[in-house]
Enzyme design. Structure first.
Site, PDB file in Angstrom:
ATOM      1  N   LEU A  88       1.504   3.666   2.395  1.00  0.00           N
ATOM      2  CA  LEU A  88       2.453   3.822   3.507  1.00  0.00           C
ATOM      3  C   LEU A  88       3.525   2.734   3.453  1.00  0.00           C
ATOM      4  O   LEU A  88       4.706   3.000   3.709  1.00  0.00           O
ATOM      5  CB  LEU A  88       1.700   3.772   4.846  1.00  0.00           C
ATOM      6  CG  LEU A  88       2.584   3.806   6.091  1.00  0.00           C
ATOM      7  CD1 LEU A  88       3.424   5.085   6.153  1.00  0.00           C
ATOM      8  CD2 LEU A  88       1.731   3.661   7.356  1.00  0.00           C
ATOM      9  N   TYR A 131     -16.170   3.509   7.617  1.00  0.00           N
ATOM     10  CA  TYR A 131     -14.694   3.430   7.659  1.00  0.00           C
ATOM     11  C   TYR A 131     -14.173   3.978   8.993  1.00  0.00           C
ATOM     12  O   TYR A 131     -13.379   3.327   9.676  1.00  0.00           O
ATOM     13  CB  TYR A 131     -14.110   4.204   6.472  1.00  0.00           C
ATOM     14  CG  TYR A 131     -12.623   4.485   6.585  1.00  0.00           C
ATOM     15  CD1 TYR A 131     -11.685   3.465   6.365  1.00  0.00           C
ATOM     16  CD2 TYR A 131     -12.137   5.760   6.917  1.00  0.00           C
ATOM     17  CE1 TYR A 131     -10.316   3.720   6.471  1.00  0.00           C
ATOM     18  CE2 TYR A 131     -10.778   6.012   7.026  1.00  0.00           C
ATOM     19  CZ  TYR A 131      -9.874   4.992   6.801  1.00  0.00           C
ATOM     20  OH  TYR A 131      -8.523   5.246   6.921  1.00  0.00           O
ATOM     21  N   THR A 186      -9.200   0.803   3.140  1.00  0.00           N
ATOM     22  CA  THR A 186      -9.163   2.272   3.072  1.00  0.00           C
ATOM     23  C   THR A 186     -10.167   2.872   2.072  1.00  0.00           C
ATOM     24  O   THR A 186     -10.127   4.078   1.836  1.00  0.00           O
ATOM     25  CB  THR A 186      -7.742   2.763   2.704  1.00  0.00           C
ATOM     26  OG1 THR A 186      -7.370   2.161   1.469  1.00  0.00           O
ATOM     27  CG2 THR A 186      -6.733   2.411   3.781  1.00  0.00           C
ATOM     28  N   GLY A 220       0.823  -1.213   0.000  1.00  0.00           N
ATOM     29  CA  GLY A 220       0.000   0.000   0.000  1.00  0.00           C
ATOM     30  C   GLY A 220       0.854   1.259   0.000  1.00  0.00           C
ATOM     31  O   GLY A 220       2.082   1.205  -0.061  1.00  0.00           O
TER      32      GLY A 220
HETATM   33  N1  LIG Z   1      -4.818   7.242   2.775  1.00  0.00           N
HETATM   34  C1  LIG Z   1      -5.267   8.175   3.626  1.00  0.00           C
HETATM   35  O1  LIG Z   1      -5.655   9.282   3.236  1.00  0.00           O
HETATM   36  C2  LIG Z   1      -5.281   7.886   5.096  1.00  0.00           C
HETATM   37  C3  LIG Z   1      -5.734   8.889   5.988  1.00  0.00           C
HETATM   38  C4  LIG Z   1      -5.726   8.619   7.354  1.00  0.00           C
HETATM   39  C5  LIG Z   1      -5.310   7.380   7.807  1.00  0.00           C
HETATM   40  N2  LIG Z   1      -4.908   6.427   6.925  1.00  0.00           N
HETATM   41  C6  LIG Z   1      -4.476   5.123   7.435  1.00  0.00           C
HETATM   42  O2  LIG Z   1      -3.120   4.947   7.072  1.00  0.00           O
HETATM   43  C7  LIG Z   1      -2.851   3.563   6.885  1.00  0.00           C
HETATM   44  C8  LIG Z   1      -2.142   3.360   5.567  1.00  0.00           C
HETATM   45  O3  LIG Z   1      -2.993   3.801   4.519  1.00  0.00           O
HETATM   46  P1  LIG Z   1      -2.575   3.715   2.984  1.00  0.00           P
HETATM   47  O4  LIG Z   1      -2.962   4.991   2.351  1.00  0.00           O
HETATM   48  O5  LIG Z   1      -1.175   3.232   2.869  1.00  0.00           O
HETATM   49  O6  LIG Z   1      -3.585   2.576   2.495  1.00  0.00           O
HETATM   50  P2  LIG Z   1      -3.555   1.701   1.168  1.00  0.00           P
HETATM   51  O7  LIG Z   1      -2.678   2.322   0.150  1.00  0.00           O
HETATM   52  O8  LIG Z   1      -4.972   1.403   0.818  1.00  0.00           O
HETATM   53  O9  LIG Z   1      -2.832   0.358   1.638  1.00  0.00           O
HETATM   54  C9  LIG Z   1      -3.468  -0.574   2.450  1.00  0.00           C
HETATM   55  C10 LIG Z   1      -2.807  -1.902   2.195  1.00  0.00           C
HETATM   56  O10 LIG Z   1      -3.417  -2.863   3.046  1.00  0.00           O
HETATM   57  C11 LIG Z   1      -3.442  -4.078   2.362  1.00  0.00           C
HETATM   58  N3  LIG Z   1      -4.423  -5.006   2.913  1.00  0.00           N
HETATM   59  C12 LIG Z   1      -5.765  -4.972   2.795  1.00  0.00           C
HETATM   60  N4  LIG Z   1      -6.308  -6.032   3.438  1.00  0.00           N
HETATM   61  C13 LIG Z   1      -5.274  -6.727   3.968  1.00  0.00           C
HETATM   62  C14 LIG Z   1      -5.186  -7.899   4.735  1.00  0.00           C
HETATM   63  N5  LIG Z   1      -6.280  -8.594   5.098  1.00  0.00           N
HETATM   64  N6  LIG Z   1      -3.965  -8.339   5.128  1.00  0.00           N
HETATM   65  C15 LIG Z   1      -2.863  -7.658   4.768  1.00  0.00           C
HETATM   66  N7  LIG Z   1      -2.876  -6.552   4.027  1.00  0.00           N
HETATM   67  C16 LIG Z   1      -4.080  -6.082   3.635  1.00  0.00           C
HETATM   68  C17 LIG Z   1      -3.773  -3.709   0.940  1.00  0.00           C
HETATM   69  O11 LIG Z   1      -3.342  -4.732   0.091  1.00  0.00           O
HETATM   70  P3  LIG Z   1      -4.201  -5.155  -1.220  1.00  0.00           P
HETATM   71  O12 LIG Z   1      -4.247  -3.921  -2.051  1.00  0.00           O
HETATM   72  O13 LIG Z   1      -3.403  -6.268  -1.801  1.00  0.00           O
HETATM   73  O14 LIG Z   1      -5.543  -5.553  -0.694  1.00  0.00           O
HETATM   74  C18 LIG Z   1      -2.958  -2.435   0.762  1.00  0.00           C
HETATM   75  O15 LIG Z   1      -1.681  -2.732   0.234  1.00  0.00           O
HETATM   76  C19 LIG Z   1      -4.191   2.867   7.036  1.00  0.00           C
HETATM   77  O16 LIG Z   1      -4.317   2.363   8.339  1.00  0.00           O
HETATM   78  C20 LIG Z   1      -5.210   3.958   6.832  1.00  0.00           C
HETATM   79  O17 LIG Z   1      -6.423   3.693   7.494  1.00  0.00           O
HETATM   80  C21 LIG Z   1      -4.875   6.659   5.587  1.00  0.00           C
END
Ligand SMILES: NC(=O)c1ccc[n+]([C@@H]2O[C@H](COP(=O)([O-])OP(=O)(O)OC[C@H]3O[C@@H](n4cnc5c(N)ncnc54)[C@H](OP(=O)(O)O)[C@@H]3O)[C@@H](O)[C@H]2O)c1
Length: 284
Positions: A12, A126, A63, A10
Site C-alpha cells: 500500500l 493475524y 501481514t 510495503g
Molecule cells: N495484503 C492484503 O491482502 C491485505 C488485506 C486486508 C488488509 N490489509 C491491510 O492493509 C495494510 C497494508 O498491507 P500491505 O499489503 O501493504 O502490507 P505489506 O506489503 O506487508 O507492507 C507492510 C509494511 O509494514 C512495514 N512494517 C512492518 N513492521 C513495521 C514497523 N514496526 N514499523 C514500521 N513499518 C513496519 C513493513 O516493512 P518491512 O518489510 O521493512 O518490515 C512493510 O513495508 C495492512 O494494514 C494490512 O493489514 C492487507
C-alpha cells in the site's frame, strides 16, 4: 497539507507513492520501517515534531497471516502496540489517523456482505491482532478512520497476483482453492480512496459520526480460484488450473470462508465510486 505515511516500503505504501505525483497540493512524507518504527513511541514523536503532518496514514503492519500463528507476540507488537502508539502521538499533536484493517476480523459465517456493524470474530492470530489494533485506536484517539479492506494485490510488494504469475512461470499446473469467497482489491484503488477521505470536506468539517470504521474493497466477489483464472486470462497465460477445496490446501491460519464487505457507508459519506475487481485487474 502534510500527509505522513508509515510502512511506505510495503504494497500500500508503494501504491501511495505511485499516485502521489497526481496530488501536488499534498506534501507526502514517506517513511519506511528503517526511518519510522511504529513500535517505538519516541521515534514517532520525533518524526511528527519534525514534519508536523495533518494526517497520518498507517500502511505499516505485520501481514504474514500464517507465520503470525507461530509468532503472535511480534504480530501483536506491530498490529496492536504500533497503532496504539500512532494514535497516542496523533492525539498529542491533533493529527487525523487513517489506519488499514482487514476482512479477516470476521469469521466468515455470514452469506451476505459484512457491514461495519457486524460482530467481528477473528479465526486466526493475524485477524485477532488487527481487531485489537482497531480497538486500541478507538480507545485512544477519536479522530481516526479505520478502513477495512480485503485481498489486496498490485504490481507492488508481495501478493496473490504476483505469486500466481511467478508460479505459472515455474509450473504447468496449479491448484487453487475455490471455497473461500471475498473481493480482490487493487492497492492503487485503496490508495486513491485514502486520499479522497483526506481531501473530503466531511473530514475537514467533521460531524460527531464522521470518524470511525469504513469498509472498502473493489466491487463484486470471487473465490481465489476465480481470481487466479482472471489473472491468467488477462496476462494471456495458458495453464492447467484446478479448483480445490480449502481442506486440500491446509494452512496454519484458518481463514474466513466468506468475507465480502458492504461498501454502502464509504460510498454515501465520501462519494466513492467503487470499481469492479475485474476492471481494476485488467488495467494493470
Ligand atoms: N495484503 C492484503 O491482502 C491485505 C488485506 C486486508 C488488509 N490489509 C491491510 O492493509 C495494510 C497494508 O498491507 P500491505 O499489503 O501493504 O502490507 P505489506 O506489503 O506487508 O507492507 C507492510 C509494511 O509494514 C512495514 N512494517 C512492518 N513492521 C513495521 C514497523 N514496526 N514499523 C514500521 N513499518 C513496519 C513493513 O516493512 P518491512 O518489510 O521493512 O518490515 C512493510 O513495508 C495492512 O494494514 C494490512 O493489514 C492487507
Amino acid at each position: 497539507m502534510v500527509v505522513l505515511v508509515t510502512g511506505s516500503g510495503g504494497q500500500l505504501g508503494q501504491a501511495l507513492q505511485f499516485i502521489a505525483p497526481n496530488y501536488p497540493d499534498i506534501h507526502f512524507v514517506f517513511c519506511d520501517s528503517t526511518i519510522l518504527d511504529i513500535t517505538n513511541l519516541n521515534n514517532i514523536k520525533q518524526l511528527f515534531q519534525q514534519f508536523k503532518p495533518s494526517f497520518c496514514i498507517n500502511a505499516a503492519a505485520y501481514t504474514a497471516v500464517d507465520k503470525a500463528e507461530s509468532e503472535p507476540e511480534r504480530a501483536h507488537l506491530i498490529n496492536v502496540v504500533g497503532p496504539k502508539n500512532l494514535a497516542e502521538v496523533c492525539k498529542e499533536f491533533d493529527i487525523i489517523l487513517l489506519h488499514i484493517s482487514t476482512d479477516f476480523v470476521f469469521d466468515g459465517t455470514k452469506d451476505s456482505p459484512y457491514t461495519e456493524d457486524d460482530f467481528p470474530n477473528p479465526t486466526c492470530v493475524y485477524g485477532q491482532t488487527k481487531l485489537d489494533g482497531e480497538k486500541a485506536i478507538q480507545e485512544t484517539w477519536q479522530k481516526h478512520f479505520i478502513i477495512r479492506t480485503s485481498w489486496v494485490y498490485s504490481q507492488f510488494g508481495n501478493n496473490f497476483m504476483k505469486t500466481m504469475l511467478r508460479l505459472a512461470s515455474e509450473r504447468d499446473k496449479l491448484s487453487v482453492v475455490n471455497d473461500q469467497i471475498g473481493t480482490p482489491t487493487y492497492a492503487v484503488d485503496l490508495a486513491e480512496v485514502l486520499i479522497r477521505i483526506i481531501q473530503s470536506p466531511f473530514t475537514h468539517h467533521p460531524s460527531p459520526n464522521t470518524f470511525g470504521i469504513y469498509n472498502f474493497s473493489n466491487e463484486g466477489q470471487s473465490s481465489w480460484y476465480d481470481f487466479a483464472k482472471k489473472i491468467f486470462e488477462y496476462n494471456n497465460i495458458k495453464i492447467n488450473l484446478e479448483p480445490i477445496p480449502s481442506i486440500s490446501f491446509p494452512t496454519q491460519a484458518k481463514r474466513p470462508t466468506y468475507s465480502v464487505l458492504d461498501k454502502r457507508n464509504i460510498k454515501k459519506v465520501f462519494g466513492v465510486e467503487v470499481k469492479y475487481w475485474e476492471e481494476s485487474l485488467k488495467k494493470i
